[in-house]
Design an enzyme around this catalytic site. Structure first.
Site, PDB file in Angstrom:
ATOM      1  N   ASP A  24       0.906  -1.339  -0.004  1.00  0.00           N
ATOM      2  CA  ASP A  24      -0.160   0.070   0.095  1.00  0.00           C
ATOM      3  C   ASP A  24       0.974   1.284   0.241  1.00  0.00           C
ATOM      4  OD1 ASP A  24      -1.751  -2.021   0.333  1.00  0.00           O
ATOM      5  OD2 ASP A  24      -2.655  -1.252   2.177  1.00  0.00           O
ATOM      6  N   GLU A  72      -4.831  -0.896  -1.331  1.00  0.00           N
ATOM      7  CA  GLU A  72      -6.262  -0.938  -0.782  1.00  0.00           C
ATOM      8  C   GLU A  72      -6.966  -0.102  -1.733  1.00  0.00           C
ATOM      9  OE1 GLU A  72      -6.315   0.332   3.184  1.00  0.00           O
ATOM     10  OE2 GLU A  72      -8.309   0.382   3.310  1.00  0.00           O
ATOM     11  N   LYS A 128      -6.849  -4.889  -3.155  1.00  0.00           N
ATOM     12  CA  LYS A 128      -7.579  -5.494  -1.917  1.00  0.00           C
ATOM     13  C   LYS A 128      -8.473  -4.610  -1.312  1.00  0.00           C
ATOM     14  CE  LYS A 128      -3.588  -4.336   1.122  1.00  0.00           C
ATOM     15  NZ  LYS A 128      -4.378  -3.561   2.202  1.00  0.00           N
ATOM     16  N   LYS A 131      -7.799  -4.600   4.940  1.00  0.00           N
ATOM     17  CA  LYS A 131      -6.612  -4.166   5.420  1.00  0.00           C
ATOM     18  C   LYS A 131      -5.570  -5.281   5.009  1.00  0.00           C
ATOM     19  CE  LYS A 131      -8.352  -0.438   7.069  1.00  0.00           C
ATOM     20  NZ  LYS A 131      -8.270   0.820   6.114  1.00  0.00           N
ATOM     21  N   VAL A 156       3.202   0.428   4.413  1.00  0.00           N
ATOM     22  CA  VAL A 156       2.407   1.139   5.245  1.00  0.00           C
ATOM     23  C   VAL A 156       1.024   0.725   5.339  1.00  0.00           C
ATOM     24  CG1 VAL A 156       3.784   3.152   4.828  1.00  0.00           C
ATOM     25  CG2 VAL A 156       1.643   3.053   3.369  1.00  0.00           C
ATOM     26  N   THR A 157       0.293   0.858   6.669  1.00  0.00           N
ATOM     27  CA  THR A 157       0.960   1.386   7.837  1.00  0.00           C
ATOM     28  C   THR A 157       1.470   0.364   8.697  1.00  0.00           C
ATOM     29  OG1 THR A 157      -1.057   1.746   9.087  1.00  0.00           O
ATOM     30  CG2 THR A 157      -0.205   3.501   7.740  1.00  0.00           C
ATOM     31  N   CYS A 161      -2.372  -2.316   7.745  1.00  0.00           N
ATOM     32  CA  CYS A 161      -2.129  -3.310   6.551  1.00  0.00           C
ATOM     33  C   CYS A 161      -0.974  -4.124   6.663  1.00  0.00           C
ATOM     34  CB  CYS A 161      -2.336  -2.589   5.463  1.00  0.00           C
ATOM     35  SG  CYS A 161      -4.008  -1.500   5.080  1.00  0.00           S
ATOM     36  N   GLN A 201       7.862 -13.131  22.015  1.00  0.00           N
ATOM     37  CA  GLN A 201       7.437 -14.630  22.305  1.00  0.00           C
ATOM     38  C   GLN A 201       8.175 -15.561  21.263  1.00  0.00           C
ATOM     39  OE1 GLN A 201       3.126 -15.058  23.516  1.00  0.00           O
ATOM     40  NE2 GLN A 201       3.054 -13.158  22.605  1.00  0.00           N
TER      41      GLN A 201
END
Ligand code: TIU
Length: 219
Positions: A24, A72, A128, A131, A156-157, A161, A201
């Site tokens: 995007d 987007e 698309k 997002k 971005v961002t 997205c 994690q």
């Protein structure tokens, strides 16, 4: 196989089964007058990601890596824009006129990718409506058809997205490396925490690296 220096640990990948995904990098997000600014944001914060992404894109092209761009946006009749997205809190921006054409509408100037990162012939563009880059698109099929297993992610961002796409990709079995200087947010705090969230994690849904490390890895 090559190794990219990354956090929380280095990752081995085969450049032939790796795609560079640039998310995007459209005028509507990166330049004044578009969707990002209408939402109340300072779009200049996103420009920091342009130069590092240009370097990454140039080297990926030189190495013959598979490259994908996303945008987007919506059909001109907005039939693929859910009402809940079209109007938020009584405000509607999508489809409205702006100095760069109708906001987030396919075919309009603002919807298209900035010239610095413009796709070359042969580099698929995924249009698309959401997002995430996998929702209601043929991205997964294209990646499967090309035997892609690893995604190098820019765009971005970060927390919208890029995060949504990386989470979708992780659930579909792709290893994702987000290049920290090739992604940007309107909120510096979200940029910092958004990167932390990806790699926490033990790489819960991806790795974090940067443009220099990518260039060093693929030479
Ligand atoms: N508003 C915001 O941060 N982002 C979006 O609406 N779309 C993307 O991130 N591309």
């Amino acid at each position: 196989m090559v190794t990219i220096k990354a956090e929380p640990f280095d990752l081995n990948f085969n450049p032939k089964t790796t795609a560079l995904v640039i998310i995007d990098m459209q005028r509507d997000f990166v330049l004044p007058g578009g969707f990002g600014e209408k939402l109340g944001n300072d779009t200049s914060l996103l420009l920091a990601a342009v130069k590092p992404t240009q370097r990454v894109l140039a080297q990926a092209r030189k190495q013959g890596m598979f490259i994908i761009h996303t945008r987007e946006g919506h059909r001109p009749d907005l039939s693929d824009c859910p009402p809940a997205k079209l109007t938020r809190g009584g405000k509607t921006f999508i489809g409205k006129d702006s100095p760069m054409g109708r906001i987030l509408v396919r075919g309009e100037k603002g919807h298209d990718i900035i010239h610095q990162l413009y796709p070359m012939k042969g580099e698929p563009i995924i249009d698309k409506p959401g997002k995430g880059s996998f929702h209601a698109t043929d991205l997964h099929q294209i990646l499967l058809d090309h035997g892609i297993k690893t995604l190098i992610v820019c765009g971005v961002t970060l927390e919208v997205c890029v995060h949504t796409t990386v989470r979708e990709a992780n659930d579909r079995g792709y290893e994702c490396v987000v290049l920290s200087d090739c992604v940007a947010s309107y909120f510096p705090e979200f940029q910092r925490v958004g990167l932390e969230m990806i790699k926490a994690q033990g790489a819960i849904f991806g790795w974090v690296s940067n443009a220099d490390n990518f260039l060093a890895a693929i030479g």
